[in-house]
Scaffold this active site. Structure first.
Site, PDB file in Angstrom:
ATOM      1  CG  LEU A 185      -1.656   1.305   1.525  1.00 23.85           C
ATOM      2  CD1 LEU A 185      -2.532   1.740   0.358  1.00 23.85           C
ATOM      3  CD2 LEU A 185      -2.480   1.168   2.797  1.00 23.85           C
ATOM      4  CB  VAL A 186       3.660   2.380   2.191  1.00 28.52           C
ATOM      5  CG1 VAL A 186       4.631   3.552   2.232  1.00 28.52           C
ATOM      6  CG2 VAL A 186       2.821   2.361   3.471  1.00 28.52           C
ATOM      7  CD  GLN A 188      -0.308   1.541  -6.623  1.00 26.45           C
ATOM      8  OE1 GLN A 188       0.408   0.560  -6.770  1.00 26.45           O
ATOM      9  NE2 GLN A 188      -0.724   2.287  -7.630  1.00 26.45           N
ATOM     10  CD  GLU A 189      -1.978   6.083  -1.231  1.00 29.87           C
ATOM     11  OE1 GLU A 189      -1.700   7.131  -1.837  1.00 29.87           O
ATOM     12  OE2 GLU A 189      -3.148   5.714  -1.042  1.00 29.87           O
ATOM     13  CB  SER A 190       4.674   7.634  -0.772  1.00 29.82           C
ATOM     14  OG  SER A 190       5.042   6.529   0.053  1.00 29.82           O
TER      15      SER A 190
END
Length: 336
Positions: A185-186, A188-190
């Protein structure tokens, strides 16, 4: 190279007639600036690396680090000269013109720390600390995850995914997630860049909007620990909304991820529309199948729609990409 830097600082100190004092700082937070130059998504995590190093140095001296980012170079150097900041970190290849009011030393092959000449004692001590840190072997091991970050396209095995694996491990239990799912998730986000900021103003590893960050106790989105903690607390709140809806743990995770991306109001509209059509909403894939309809103009006129039309293709892709990233990370880093 490092010994030469220390000798240079000692000569500067001697030339200025200064003598070492037993107490060379007053314990107040170390005010620092990290240059964004050289920090690009997809490349080495230079900003995060400098944040970590300066935080370690501050902790070594019994202080906290108060750090911010800057695009400018000359303004940062002026702030050092004026004493409004204590330390600045630049990439090694930055073209800096240092005058007699500034001192600097090379942290390693990619970084430069700059101090006001009035803080020469601290510069000398920081250089000595850095020398010891690297000579002990800890420096190399701590540095590796910032420069060998495991991108999701890689399939070879590794002992780590990112510099923030320990935080993912610590907080994933709160969600009953595998820590590698949180890492996906992280990424994908940043892309694991602490300095990442979206066009909408979402910032940090978890890409939280300012009001959301504040709501969950994140006062500094640049701080990896604060950002991950706040992001996980938000995920936990979202997850609880779908526990009575999702048919399985996998569906629960997908509903949660979708709401993290689009907002819970949008996902509530999607679930409501699927129910309106007589579709079983306990399956995320069933709900995702009706999302393309949410962009039609006629949707906004329906009584069960509260947030208007919704082009949810990005949200569908977001959920799929994280699921795929999680599978890849399980191959890259098999150890739970």
């Amino acid at each position: 190279m490092r010994r030469g830097a220390i000798i240079l600082l000692m000569l500067v100190c001697a030339a200025s007639g200064c003598t070492e004092e037993p107490q060379w700082h007053d314990g107040s937070p170390l005010r620092g600036v990290i240059s964004l130059s050289g920090s690009r998504p997809g490349g080495p995590l230079l900003c995060g690396y400098n944040y970590d190093l300066i935080s370690r140095w501050a902790a070594h001296t019994g202080r906290e680090a108060s750090l911010r980012l800057s695009q400018g170079r000359d303004a940062v150097l002026d702030s050092l000269r004026k004493g409004s900041i204590d330390i600045a970190a630049f990439p090694w290849d930055e073209k800096l013109e240092l005058d007699s009011g500034l001192v600097a030393f090379r942290t390693d092959s990619c970084g430069l720390w700059v101090f006001s000449v009035s803080r020469t004692t601290e510069a000398l001590k920081a250089s000595e600390w850095m020398e010891t840190f690297h000579r002990s072997g800890r420096g190399r091991e701590e540095r590796r995850p910032y420069f060998e970050v495991q991108h999701r396209g890689r399939r070879d095995s590794a002992a780590f995914i990112s510099p923030y694996d320990s935080l993912f491990r610590a907080w994933s239990d709160t969600l009953h997630w595998d820590w590698r799912l949180l890492a996906a998730l992280v990424y994908q986000e940043s892309k694991f860049h602490i300095e990442a900021v979206s066009g909408a103003g979402a910032a940090g590893l978890m890409q939280l909007l300012p009001e959301t960050a504040r709501l969950y106790g994140c006062t500094n989105p640049l701080d990896p620990a604060q950002s991950i903690r706040a992001g996980v607390l938000l995920l936990l709140d979202l997850q609880e909304r779908y526990e009575g809806i999702a048919a399985s743990a996998a569906d629960l995770t997908k509903f949660t991820l979708a709401a993290y991306n689009a907002g819970s109001g949008r996902i509530r509209d999607c679930i409501g529309h699927a129910r309106h059509l007589g579709i079983d909403v306990s399956s995320w894939e069933n709900v995702a199948a009706v999302i393309p309809q949410m962009s039609e103009d006629s949707i906004a006129a329906l009584d069960h729609i509260r947030h208007g039309t919704f082009n949810g293709r990005e949200t569908i892709a977001f959920v799929r990409q994280i699921a795929a990233g999680f599978e890849r990370y399980k191959h890259i880093c098999p150890q739970k």
